[in-house]
Design an enzyme around this catalytic site. Structure first.
Site, short mmCIF file in Angstrom:
data_model
loop_
_atom_site.label_atom_id
_atom_site.label_comp_id
_atom_site.label_asym_id
_atom_site.label_seq_id
_atom_site.Cartn_x
_atom_site.Cartn_y
_atom_site.Cartn_z
N LYS A 96 -38.83 -28.67 -8.46
CA LYS A 96 -39.79 -29.28 -7.53
C LYS A 96 -40.78 -28.22 -7.04
CE LYS A 96 -36.77 -33.08 -6.23
NZ LYS A 96 -36.19 -33.89 -5.14
N TYR A 146 -39.39 -42.27 -9.88
CA TYR A 146 -38.51 -42.61 -8.76
C TYR A 146 -38.54 -44.09 -8.44
CZ TYR A 146 -37.87 -37.61 -7.71
OH TYR A 146 -37.52 -36.29 -7.76
N ASN A 190 -35.52 -30.44 -2.32
CA ASN A 190 -34.19 -29.89 -2.65
C ASN A 190 -34.19 -29.15 -3.99
OD1 ASN A 190 -34.48 -32.18 -4.17
ND2 ASN A 190 -32.55 -33.11 -3.59
N HIS A 220 -34.66 -31.51 -9.58
CA HIS A 220 -34.18 -32.85 -9.90
C HIS A 220 -33.47 -32.77 -11.24
CE1 HIS A 220 -34.15 -37.18 -10.71
NE2 HIS A 220 -34.50 -36.83 -11.95
N GLU A 265 -36.46 -40.65 -18.23
CA GLU A 265 -37.27 -39.73 -17.41
C GLU A 265 -38.01 -38.73 -18.30
OE1 GLU A 265 -34.47 -38.22 -14.52
OE2 GLU A 265 -34.24 -40.19 -13.59
P1 CMP Z 1 -33.72 -36.08 -6.66
O1 CMP Z 1 -32.59 -35.49 -7.43
O2 CMP Z 1 -35.09 -35.71 -7.01
O3 CMP Z 1 -33.59 -37.66 -6.77
C1 CMP Z 1 -34.09 -38.54 -5.80
C2 CMP Z 1 -34.54 -37.80 -4.58
O4 CMP Z 1 -34.66 -38.59 -3.43
C3 CMP Z 1 -33.49 -36.77 -4.20
O5 CMP Z 1 -33.49 -35.71 -5.12
C4 CMP Z 1 -33.94 -36.40 -2.81
O6 CMP Z 1 -34.98 -35.44 -2.81
C5 CMP Z 1 -34.48 -37.73 -2.32
N1 CMP Z 1 -33.52 -38.39 -1.45
C6 CMP Z 1 -32.41 -39.02 -1.78
N2 CMP Z 1 -31.78 -39.51 -0.70
C7 CMP Z 1 -32.55 -39.20 0.34
C8 CMP Z 1 -32.45 -39.43 1.73
N3 CMP Z 1 -31.41 -40.10 2.25
N4 CMP Z 1 -33.42 -38.96 2.51
C9 CMP Z 1 -34.47 -38.29 1.99
N5 CMP Z 1 -34.62 -38.05 0.65
C10 CMP Z 1 -33.67 -38.48 -0.15
#
Ligand code: CMP
Length: 152
Positions: free
Chosen positions: A26, A66, A129, A132, A143
């Site tokens: 990211k 997403y 985070n 992904h 994806e």
């Molecule tokens: P990612 O692995 O990119 O897949 C979906 C993303 O949604 C996840 O990482 C987080 O960045 C985001 N995400 C999932 N759950 C939450 C949540 N409860 N609050 C905020 N962001 C979320």
């Protein structure tokens, strides 16, 4: 049980345990200058990098990627983050790649991700985070096809 059946089906379809998966770093990874460290961890674990590309994700691509989260309270913030700067797209190869990568990456929320995982060690924000990683072989194919014409 559903999960076990899905994995068995994937093994049957591919003739072997899945070996390739899709992931992307990211924008936070590049902004905080840990992209190299994350790639190094993936290589040290044993993954081979089969494809790697810097890319600016469009809002359309982010919404497609997403789509399962559309309507959730964090959706806009997530789309805003992944379109806020360049990401590093990749296709990784390794034995049981989907599951192994998910374990190396750690739990979605970095605040509860285990130390030793990428998210547990390198981030605090659930949206930013760091990385992904696709959660199934089927989703890895879907994806990857958004960004790589040849897919996985
Ligand atoms: P990612 O692995 O990119 O897949 C979906 C993303 O949604 C996840 O990482 C987080 O960045 C985001 N995400 C999932 N759950 C939450 C949540 N409860 N609050 C905020 N962001 C979320």
């Amino acid at each position: 049980m559903d999960c076990l059946l899905r994995k068995e089906r994937e093994r049957t379809l591919s003739g072997q345990s899945n070996t390739k998966t899709f992931a992307f770093l990211k924008p936070e990874a590049l902004q905080s200058k840990v992209a190299g460290e994350v790639l190094s961890r993936l290589e040290k674990k044993g993954f081979s990098i089969k494809q790697l590309r810097l890319h600016n994700i469009s809002r359309k691509e982010a919404e497609t990627l997403y789509t399962v989260h559309k309507g959730k309270p964090f959706f806009q913030e997530l789309v805003d983050h992944v379109t806020s700067g360049p990401v590093v797209l990749m296709i990784l190869e390794g034995s049981n790649a989907v599951d192994v990568l998910r374990r190396v990456v750690g739990a979605t929320n970095p605040q509860t991700a285990e130390p030793g995982t990428i998210r547990g060690d390198l981030s605090l924000s659930i949206t930013a985070n760091m990385i992904h990683a696709s959660d199934s072989a089927e989703n890895a194919k879907k994806e990857a096809s958004i960004f790589f014409h040849d897919g996985i």
